[in-house]
Write a protein that holds these residues in place. Sequence first.
Motif, mmCIF file in Angstrom:
data_model
loop_
_atom_site.group_PDB
_atom_site.id
_atom_site.type_symbol
_atom_site.label_atom_id
_atom_site.label_comp_id
_atom_site.label_asym_id
_atom_site.label_seq_id
_atom_site.Cartn_x
_atom_site.Cartn_y
_atom_site.Cartn_z
ATOM 1 N N GLN A 21 0.827 -1.208 0.000
ATOM 2 C CA GLN A 21 0.000 0.000 0.000
ATOM 3 C C GLN A 21 0.859 1.255 0.000
ATOM 4 O O GLN A 21 0.563 2.231 -0.699
ATOM 5 C CB GLN A 21 -0.916 -0.006 1.221
ATOM 6 C CG GLN A 21 -1.952 -1.113 1.241
ATOM 7 C CD GLN A 21 -2.690 -1.171 2.554
ATOM 8 O OE1 GLN A 21 -3.233 -0.168 3.030
ATOM 9 N NE2 GLN A 21 -2.728 -2.339 3.183
ATOM 10 N N ARG A 22 1.928 1.230 0.795
ATOM 11 C CA ARG A 22 2.803 2.404 0.872
ATOM 12 C C ARG A 22 3.542 2.620 -0.450
ATOM 13 O O ARG A 22 3.765 3.763 -0.857
ATOM 14 C CB ARG A 22 3.784 2.249 2.026
ATOM 15 C CG ARG A 22 3.113 2.215 3.397
ATOM 16 C CD ARG A 22 4.122 2.306 4.514
ATOM 17 N NE ARG A 22 4.713 3.624 4.575
ATOM 18 C CZ ARG A 22 5.618 3.996 5.493
ATOM 19 N NH1 ARG A 22 6.010 3.120 6.413
ATOM 20 N NH2 ARG A 22 6.114 5.200 5.499
ATOM 21 N N ALA A 25 1.070 4.185 -2.761
ATOM 22 C CA ALA A 25 0.855 5.573 -2.346
ATOM 23 C C ALA A 25 2.032 6.449 -2.752
ATOM 24 O O ALA A 25 1.855 7.606 -3.174
ATOM 25 C CB ALA A 25 0.637 5.637 -0.838
ATOM 26 N N PHE A 26 3.248 5.906 -2.642
ATOM 27 C CA PHE A 26 4.428 6.666 -3.061
ATOM 28 C C PHE A 26 4.413 6.894 -4.570
ATOM 29 O O PHE A 26 4.796 7.964 -5.054
ATOM 30 C CB PHE A 26 5.697 5.930 -2.649
ATOM 31 C CG PHE A 26 6.963 6.677 -2.966
ATOM 32 C CD1 PHE A 26 7.313 7.812 -2.254
ATOM 33 C CD2 PHE A 26 7.786 6.256 -3.995
ATOM 34 C CE1 PHE A 26 8.476 8.515 -2.559
ATOM 35 C CE2 PHE A 26 8.945 6.948 -4.303
ATOM 36 C CZ PHE A 26 9.295 8.087 -3.574
ATOM 37 N N THR A 28 1.827 7.328 -6.316
ATOM 38 C CA THR A 28 0.894 8.426 -6.627
ATOM 39 C C THR A 28 1.603 9.770 -6.545
ATOM 40 O O THR A 28 1.328 10.678 -7.346
ATOM 41 C CB THR A 28 -0.316 8.418 -5.669
ATOM 42 O OG1 THR A 28 0.117 8.669 -4.332
ATOM 43 C CG2 THR A 28 -1.073 7.112 -5.734
ATOM 44 N N ILE A 29 2.523 9.907 -5.592
ATOM 45 C CA ILE A 29 3.291 11.155 -5.504
ATOM 46 C C ILE A 29 4.145 11.331 -6.751
ATOM 47 O O ILE A 29 4.176 12.417 -7.358
ATOM 48 C CB ILE A 29 4.181 11.163 -4.247
ATOM 49 C CG1 ILE A 29 3.350 10.970 -2.987
ATOM 50 C CG2 ILE A 29 4.967 12.480 -4.163
ATOM 51 C CD1 ILE A 29 4.183 10.808 -1.718
ATOM 52 N N ILE A 96 -4.415 2.678 -5.871
ATOM 53 C CA ILE A 96 -4.384 2.998 -4.441
ATOM 54 C C ILE A 96 -5.784 2.901 -3.848
ATOM 55 O O ILE A 96 -5.960 2.455 -2.706
ATOM 56 C CB ILE A 96 -3.760 4.396 -4.180
ATOM 57 C CG1 ILE A 96 -3.548 4.611 -2.680
ATOM 58 C CG2 ILE A 96 -4.613 5.506 -4.749
ATOM 59 C CD1 ILE A 96 -2.635 3.617 -2.028
ATOM 60 N N ALA A 154 -1.337 13.920 -2.410
ATOM 61 C CA ALA A 154 -0.725 12.590 -2.492
ATOM 62 C C ALA A 154 0.236 12.347 -1.334
ATOM 63 O O ALA A 154 0.320 11.226 -0.809
ATOM 64 C CB ALA A 154 -0.003 12.430 -3.829
ATOM 65 N N VAL A 155 0.964 13.378 -0.922
ATOM 66 C CA VAL A 155 1.875 13.232 0.219
ATOM 67 C C VAL A 155 1.093 12.988 1.505
ATOM 68 O O VAL A 155 1.470 12.138 2.328
ATOM 69 C CB VAL A 155 2.769 14.486 0.356
ATOM 70 C CG1 VAL A 155 3.558 14.458 1.663
ATOM 71 C CG2 VAL A 155 3.726 14.584 -0.824
ATOM 72 N N TYR A 158 -0.040 9.455 1.479
ATOM 73 C CA TYR A 158 1.063 8.544 1.805
ATOM 74 C C TYR A 158 1.281 8.480 3.318
ATOM 75 O O TYR A 158 1.477 7.391 3.877
ATOM 76 C CB TYR A 158 2.335 9.017 1.113
ATOM 77 C CG TYR A 158 3.557 8.196 1.466
ATOM 78 C CD1 TYR A 158 3.801 6.975 0.852
ATOM 79 C CD2 TYR A 158 4.466 8.651 2.422
ATOM 80 C CE1 TYR A 158 4.911 6.218 1.177
ATOM 81 C CE2 TYR A 158 5.581 7.901 2.756
ATOM 82 C CZ TYR A 158 5.804 6.685 2.131
ATOM 83 O OH TYR A 158 6.907 5.934 2.475
ATOM 84 N N VAL A 161 -1.643 6.501 4.921
ATOM 85 C CA VAL A 161 -1.590 5.066 4.630
ATOM 86 C C VAL A 161 -0.632 4.363 5.595
ATOM 87 O O VAL A 161 -0.868 3.233 6.028
ATOM 88 C CB VAL A 161 -1.164 4.825 3.167
ATOM 89 C CG1 VAL A 161 -0.754 3.376 2.936
ATOM 90 C CG2 VAL A 161 -2.300 5.190 2.224
#
Length: 321
Positions: A21-22, A25-26, A28-29, A96, A154-155, A158, A161
């Motif tokens: 998941q992380r 999420a990263f 996405t940044i 995500i 996004a940050v 992250y 999450v």
Amino acid sequence: MLYRGYLSLVDRLPLPSLRAQRIIAFLTILTQGGIAVTGSVVRVTASGLGCPTWPQCFPGSLVPVGVSSNVHTLHQVVEFGNRLLTFVVVAVAAAIVLAVTRARRRKEVIAWAWLMPAGTVVQAILGGITVLAGLVWWTVAIHMLASMLMVWLAVILYAKVGEPDDGIVVQVLPQPLRWLTALSAVALAGVLVLGTMVTGAGPHAGDKSIDNPVPRLDLDITMLVHLHAEALVGYLALLVGLAFAVYALHAPEAVKTRLKVVLALVAAQACIGLVQFWTDVPAVLVVLHVAGAGLCTAATAAVWAAGRIRTTAPAPEPVTV
């Protein structure tokens, strides 16, 4: 009923680990910031109208038509390539949402995750408006600012999450410093707005058509550059003040480290801006400057996120002013 059907479909997917998941999420940044950088490449190569319409590339064609068109092939490739990257951004944004839904994360995380595909759709529409408006400077500015907002969101996603769903919320920084952090974010927004105005009056319009010149911001660019620089100084001053306060209150190392990173990034961004001004805005530095804007935005968001966290560990001693 629709939502339960959606969940039953999602439950057929593999259960993602927290690490997975992380990672998503990263990504996405990276994708939200990366497409802003590729957008700057479109602009400095004068490929903004390489696909002169939207959502099609050319009337009657979703893809470039090559040398048979009056548009240079390179411009078609660059602009269409940037459009294709939108699908990567959408795919990561969807991933995500599916990951945190499948893992049955808390509602807050799922809500933040849904902002990614929703924001990406809005960005695509803004991009279409920019093309249909003929790259008018303020449409390009809004498109850029929206990208920076997506990087910020996004940050925060992250950070959320990575927090435990069953944890407790801990105020790491006292409220006055939270407000100072928010004020630095407002100052950053001002820097970004003025930066887009400098771009709007600058030499890189995104297209070099002589018959239909791109409308530009009719203000003195030197004055705008000075205003942009002064806003950056104000932003940096707020960060320095925040850093002194954080060290005086012996805040956790996570906050100190993030502040060091953002201070270094802002200093580097200032250096790039100075070299740009002294060397008549070379294209490569424009791309680096846009990348730096995304990094400064991400780092400032990380500082904000570190000020209040959710944790299962014992709460640290209250920080007092």
